[in-house]
Design a protein around this motif. Sequence first.
Motif, short mmCIF file in Angstrom:
data_model
loop_
_atom_site.label_atom_id
_atom_site.label_comp_id
_atom_site.label_asym_id
_atom_site.label_seq_id
_atom_site.Cartn_x
_atom_site.Cartn_y
_atom_site.Cartn_z
N CYS A 83 -13.10 -11.67 -0.31
CA CYS A 83 -11.73 -11.71 -0.43
C CYS A 83 -10.99 -12.34 0.78
O CYS A 83 -11.49 -12.45 1.78
N PHE A 85 -8.08 -12.05 1.66
CA PHE A 85 -7.37 -11.04 2.63
C PHE A 85 -8.06 -10.07 3.53
O PHE A 85 -9.13 -9.98 3.18
N THR A 86 -7.47 -9.56 4.59
CA THR A 86 -8.08 -8.80 5.34
C THR A 86 -7.37 -7.35 5.57
O THR A 86 -6.66 -7.09 6.57
N CYS A 87 -7.00 -6.58 4.67
CA CYS A 87 -6.24 -5.70 4.65
C CYS A 87 -6.95 -4.54 5.52
O CYS A 87 -8.16 -4.15 5.18
N PHE A 89 -6.81 -1.55 5.62
CA PHE A 89 -7.34 -0.07 5.00
C PHE A 89 -8.64 -0.23 3.89
O PHE A 89 -9.25 0.60 3.52
N CYS A 90 -9.07 -1.60 3.87
CA CYS A 90 -9.97 -1.96 2.88
C CYS A 90 -11.42 -1.69 3.43
O CYS A 90 -11.79 -2.21 4.68
N TYR A 92 -13.87 -2.46 1.52
CA TYR A 92 -14.73 -2.80 0.17
C TYR A 92 -14.94 -4.39 0.37
O TYR A 92 -15.80 -4.84 0.16
N SER A 93 -13.85 -5.03 1.07
CA SER A 93 -14.00 -6.52 1.10
C SER A 93 -14.98 -7.20 2.12
O SER A 93 -15.39 -6.43 3.23
N GLY A 130 -11.93 -8.41 -5.35
CA GLY A 130 -11.28 -9.21 -4.27
C GLY A 130 -10.80 -10.49 -4.72
O GLY A 130 -10.94 -10.93 -5.74
N VAL A 162 -1.81 -8.83 -6.64
CA VAL A 162 -2.46 -9.89 -5.40
C VAL A 162 -3.39 -10.81 -6.09
O VAL A 162 -3.08 -12.01 -5.51
N LYS A 210 -0.66 -10.39 2.10
CA LYS A 210 -0.50 -10.57 0.53
C LYS A 210 0.71 -10.23 -0.04
O LYS A 210 1.54 -9.87 0.58
S1 SF4 Z 1 -9.73 -6.47 -1.74
FE1 SF4 Z 1 -7.64 -5.99 -2.00
S2 SF4 Z 1 -7.45 -4.43 -0.63
FE2 SF4 Z 1 -9.35 -5.15 0.01
S3 SF4 Z 1 -8.78 -6.77 1.52
FE3 SF4 Z 1 -8.88 -7.92 -0.59
S4 SF4 Z 1 -6.65 -7.95 -1.25
FE4 SF4 Z 1 -6.92 -6.56 0.47
#
Ligand code: SF4
Length: 388
Positions: A83, A85-87, A89-90, A92-93, A130, A162, A210
């Motif tokens: 991904c 992005f670097t949220c 709370f994630c 997973y990515s 992602g 997103v 995002k």
């Molecule tokens: S997978 Fe979704 S929640 Fe996780 S970093 Fe990427 S956009 Fe954010």
Amino acid sequence: MSEELNVVFPDIVLEQVAADAVLTTVATKVKNGTRITEAEGLYLFEHAELNFVGALANYLNIKKHGKKVYFNKNFHIEPTNVCIFTCDFCSYSKTYKNREKGWELGIDQMLDIVKKYDGQPVTEVHIVGGVHPKMNLDYFCELLEKIHAHRPELHLKGFTAVELDYMFRKAKLTTREGLERMNKAGLQSLPGGGAEIFAQEIRDKICPDKVDAAGWLDIHETAHELGMPTNATMLYGHVETYAHRIDHMSRLRESQDRVGGFNCFIPLKFRNGDNDMSHVPEVSLVEDLKLYAIARIFLDNFANVKAYWPMLGRESAQLTLEYGVNDLDGTIDDTTKIYSMAGSEEQNPSMSTEQLCALISTVGKVPVERDSVYNEIEVYGNTEEATV
Ligand code: SF4
């Protein structure tokens, strides 16, 4: 269910709160089928007891759905966890630089997942992942077309706002053009992810880069205008306040009034396993139940409130059925890693139809298999009891 059932209001809740003018007003409004205000919603978070909001939410839920609890037979495809992005709370990515630690599925690999379900009675595939810099709109349209050609009756639900926002901007298409293209390729509805908390001051802290609230709502409303239903989520229990939760639900309620098209509301609990917000404690089960109940009361124009059991764990999800929830999502079949990687009790989320039905019927509810747009497929149990 379009027609509301005739259910006796639990007058005892009015007696219990007679000394509190706001709670009395809320209870009276619920009894009369009148919408509560944002200030009243906030008051519920700040001052109401769990048993009070639970009794009201349960009353509304039974009025709308009787004893029915919906589920569907679905599986997920997660094309990648890479991904851009670097949220915070994630859990997973993986960044593109670290992509060897994640996964990137090719179209044939994803088609093989679909083929694994050949001959099985699944009705929906749910595709989310992602935001991969190299998986673009053409790539996903090809995937959708191939799945649709292989199994035309399978409902294709996929891609958060997103993911779509990034794909459409990269393809230099408007939201409408992008959605029309995906719809033509076979996409029929959108899930509700990526909404998090709409307030920008919270997004700046937890997911600054995002799509913002206006962009998220624009994608969903455009989908609704094109006849594609969607869901709406809210990530709760981290650094947001009660006022942020009410603001979030209020924007959804207004959108539903204005355009319509949301099938259900899905609160998503923040889990703190292995992410940049691991220092933030998770909220209690009481807080979870209170949120579900208040959502049921506040979102009077949403037909369904869903508890996503892979995130909550199955026993907690079962409890929500007494607090306004009428949908437990699907069998899922161990095809999502989003919450198991964030520390959920469900490390390999999968339930057979029998297990899911048992979970529902042991608390006196009636399991009903639905399709992706809430048409009923099969009632598992006593049909008459379902509408009591
Ligand atoms: S997978 Fe979704 S929640 Fe996780 S970093 Fe990427 S956009 Fe954010």
